[in-house]
Each structure stands twice: as structure tokens, then as C-alpha cells.
Design a protein around this motif. Sequence first.
Motif, PDB file in Angstrom:
ATOM      1  N   VAL A 212       8.928  46.558  12.574  1.00 34.89           N
ATOM      2  CA  VAL A 212       8.580  46.752  13.982  1.00 34.89           C
ATOM      3  C   VAL A 212       7.504  45.744  14.366  1.00 34.89           C
ATOM      4  N   GLN A 213       7.934  44.545  14.698  1.00 35.21           N
ATOM      5  CA  GLN A 213       7.037  43.452  15.060  1.00 35.21           C
ATOM      6  C   GLN A 213       7.513  42.814  16.360  1.00 35.21           C
ATOM      7  N   SER A 214       6.585  42.506  17.247  1.00 39.89           N
ATOM      8  CA  SER A 214       6.947  41.846  18.504  1.00 39.89           C
ATOM      9  C   SER A 214       7.635  40.515  18.234  1.00 39.89           C
ATOM     10  N   ASP A 215       8.665  40.220  19.014  1.00 40.38           N
ATOM     11  CA  ASP A 215       9.441  38.980  18.953  1.00 40.38           C
ATOM     12  C   ASP A 215      10.359  38.887  17.736  1.00 40.38           C
ATOM     13  N   SER A 216      10.476  39.954  16.956  1.00 42.85           N
ATOM     14  CA  SER A 216      11.397  39.931  15.829  1.00 42.85           C
ATOM     15  C   SER A 216      12.808  40.299  16.293  1.00 42.85           C
ATOM     16  N   ILE A 217      13.804  39.659  15.700  1.00 37.08           N
ATOM     17  CA  ILE A 217      15.203  39.934  16.014  1.00 37.08           C
ATOM     18  C   ILE A 217      15.749  40.900  14.971  1.00 37.08           C
ATOM     19  N   VAL A 218      16.266  42.021  15.431  1.00 31.39           N
ATOM     20  CA  VAL A 218      16.695  43.083  14.534  1.00 31.39           C
ATOM     21  C   VAL A 218      18.015  43.681  15.008  1.00 31.39           C
ATOM     22  N   TYR A 219      18.573  44.547  14.162  1.00 39.21           N
ATOM     23  CA  TYR A 219      19.737  45.342  14.556  1.00 39.21           C
ATOM     24  C   TYR A 219      19.287  46.796  14.609  1.00 39.21           C
TER      25      TYR A 219
ATOM     26  N   ILE B 158      16.787  54.474  24.197  1.00 39.67           N
ATOM     27  CA  ILE B 158      17.457  54.679  22.914  1.00 39.67           C
ATOM     28  C   ILE B 158      16.496  55.372  21.955  1.00 39.67           C
ATOM     29  N   ASN B 159      16.952  56.471  21.345  1.00 40.29           N
ATOM     30  CA  ASN B 159      16.230  57.088  20.240  1.00 40.29           C
ATOM     31  C   ASN B 159      16.699  56.395  18.964  1.00 40.29           C
ATOM     32  N   ILE B 160      15.822  55.668  18.326  1.00 42.83           N
ATOM     33  CA  ILE B 160      16.205  54.825  17.189  1.00 42.83           C
ATOM     34  C   ILE B 160      16.259  55.630  15.897  1.00 42.83           C
ATOM     35  N   ASP B 161      17.348  55.444  15.159  1.00 43.29           N
ATOM     36  CA  ASP B 161      17.494  56.070  13.845  1.00 43.29           C
ATOM     37  C   ASP B 161      17.332  55.075  12.713  1.00 43.29           C
ATOM     38  N   MET B 162      17.613  53.807  12.967  1.00 42.06           N
ATOM     39  CA  MET B 162      17.498  52.801  11.912  1.00 42.06           C
ATOM     40  C   MET B 162      17.260  51.429  12.524  1.00 42.06           C
ATOM     41  N   ILE B 163      16.420  50.641  11.856  1.00 45.37           N
ATOM     42  CA  ILE B 163      16.201  49.242  12.219  1.00 45.37           C
ATOM     43  C   ILE B 163      16.476  48.403  10.979  1.00 45.37           C
ATOM     44  N   GLU B 164      17.243  47.330  11.158  1.00 45.66           N
ATOM     45  CA  GLU B 164      17.581  46.442  10.041  1.00 45.66           C
ATOM     46  C   GLU B 164      17.365  44.990  10.434  1.00 45.66           C
ATOM     47  N   THR B 165      17.140  44.149   9.448  1.00 51.19           N
ATOM     48  CA  THR B 165      17.221  42.715   9.698  1.00 51.19           C
ATOM     49  C   THR B 165      18.684  42.374   9.928  1.00 51.19           C
ATOM     50  N   LEU B 166      18.955  41.253  10.560  1.00 50.84           N
ATOM     51  CA  LEU B 166      20.340  40.873  10.802  1.00 50.84           C
ATOM     52  C   LEU B 166      21.090  40.652   9.495  1.00 50.84           C
ATOM     53  N   ASP B 167      20.412  40.083   8.505  1.00 51.31           N
ATOM     54  CA  ASP B 167      21.067  39.861   7.217  1.00 51.31           C
ATOM     55  C   ASP B 167      21.540  41.176   6.608  1.00 51.31           C
ATOM     56  N   THR B 168      20.680  42.196   6.663  1.00 51.86           N
ATOM     57  CA  THR B 168      21.041  43.509   6.118  1.00 51.86           C
ATOM     58  C   THR B 168      22.177  44.128   6.914  1.00 51.86           C
ATOM     59  N   ALA B 169      22.120  44.023   8.237  1.00 51.66           N
ATOM     60  CA  ALA B 169      23.156  44.608   9.087  1.00 51.66           C
ATOM     61  C   ALA B 169      24.507  43.944   8.852  1.00 51.66           C
ATOM     62  N   ILE B 170      24.514  42.629   8.692  1.00 49.23           N
ATOM     63  CA  ILE B 170      25.767  41.916   8.433  1.00 49.23           C
ATOM     64  C   ILE B 170      26.403  42.415   7.139  1.00 49.23           C
TER      65      ILE B 170
END
Length: 300
Positions: free
Chosen positions: A162-169, A183-195
Motif C-alpha cells: 500500500v504505497q502511493s503511485d504503486s501499480i497493483v492488482y 471497493i472493499n478490498i480483499d487482496m492486493i497483488e503486484t502485477l507479476d503475482t497477479a499474472i
Amino acid sequence: DSIAGGTAHRASMAAGVEKAIQAGQKHASDRRCGQTVLFEQGTDAGEESARLPVVPPWSREEMLNYEKETLGFYVSSHPLEHVQNIADGLNWPRMFTLSQLQKQADYAPVGCCCMISQVRSTVTKRGKSAGKKMAMLTLEDLSGKCDAVLFAETFEKYAPLVQSDSIVYVTGSVSRRNDRLGINIDMIETLDTAIARATGRVTVRCKGHSANVEWLGRLRDVLARHKGACEVNIMLNPADQPKTVVRLKANQQWCVSPTRKLLDEIGQLAGQENVIPVAGEFAVRKIARPRFGTGNGSHE
């Protein structure tokens, strides 16, 4: 970027600022002392002082970061533009964007490639998570922005991302609590992890005469370096039949392990916008869990 007839770039101009200031101060001092040299701009010394330092140009990421730091917004492009193909494939519902959030039903599961543009942390006051930190986020994609909530348990788990300007899924469910859409968030991932986690198949679009024997051979070599269980589809669009699209499903022996590196390598052959990591519905629905208010403000 067009200064000096295109021969300069931002890194060299930024590196030359201090030298330019020093030259300006010296020139002003010389004028005060009556030492101005006529036609100085035509001398070797004048040309030397006006020459920009030779330094490597900034990367695309560096240039965008400096734009945001200096101006508060991006000018030349947006960090999400170069991952739009990933968003096109992994977002759920298919081709979902944040501007379409209002069209989704309450508690509907959504998944989105986005940027965290703002983070506001607070402390939960009631319920079982009282005293723990939670976060209110502003998410943005190329279509717009929306609010999002990370409740205490989820925030604790994903705080490093959870960092400003970070790109996530982001995976979660639609909320209209207190008439505020978010949106009520259940999970945050890096794009690499999401792919790697969510990709069900990789689609490669080939237009015109690109799909010749040599091109297909190079694609085969790339697939062979990334063997796995994810199927590959090739969408052919013949140049002489622009309205015709032929879908080819590669044999099982050409299944791949979906990674960012794989997408980049195929992108060098087909163009990054023509490589789509397509997610199945399971990738979102098995994670997103609707929350129904408990009346104590925690919604946990």
C-alpha cells in the motif's frame, strides 16, 4: 523536449541547470564590473558554456516520476499505459474499468489493474478490530478514479504494497455504504503475482502478414522457454480479410507458465498491446467476499 532542435533531452538539461546558473551569475558579475566581452556568444568560451552535459537519458519511469514530483501530474504519458494489455486481460468483469464501477451490483466481485494515487490511514474505533489500523485509498486507472477501503485485517496483511503511485492488482467487492461508491478490498497483488496466479490463457493477436513461417518459429521458441500449464491462443487477422479473425489453440505441448517476462518476450514479436493474459472468473470470485454491515462500523 523539443528544445535545442531535439538534440537535447531532459536528463542533460537538468544536469546542466547548475552550470547554467553559475554561468549566469558570472555574466552578471562581469557586467557589474564592466568586464562584458562583446560578441561573447560567438566565442569558443561562450559556446562551451552553453553546451549541455553528456549524460544518459532518463528512463520512461524516471521521467514520469519527475513529472509527478514537479507538477503533481503526468504530462508525457501515464504509468498505466504500458500495462494496458494486462488490464485488458486480467480485469474482471471482462474489460472492466473504474469508470464502470457504478454499473456493477452491490457486493459484486471486481478485479482491477490500477494505481494507488492516495493513501489515508486511520484507526478502527469499534468492533473486533478496534484500535487497529485500516486505510482509505484512492485508486485510479486510465478511465478515472474511485475510493477503496482496506479493513484492518486486510490492511495488516498487505500493508507493504500500500504505497502511493504503486501499480497493483486489486480484488474486492463493490460497496455503496453510506451512498458512497467504492471497493472493499480483499487482496492486493503486484502485477507479476497477479499474472502468475490469475492468467487462465495467453492470447496473442497477429494482424496482417506478420504470421509467416519465420514469425511462428520465433513464437514457438519463446513458448518453449516458458513451458507450463496455461494454454495459448493465437488470433490471426489476414491482411486481405480485415473482418476475418481465425482463432488457433496451440497444442498442449506449447502451454506456458504465465510471467511478465513471457509477456514481454512475446510483445517484442507481436507488439505489447497484442499480448493479453486472460483471467478466468475464478481468479476474482474465489477471493472477493461481500461484507454486510454489522452496525458497529467495522464491516468485518
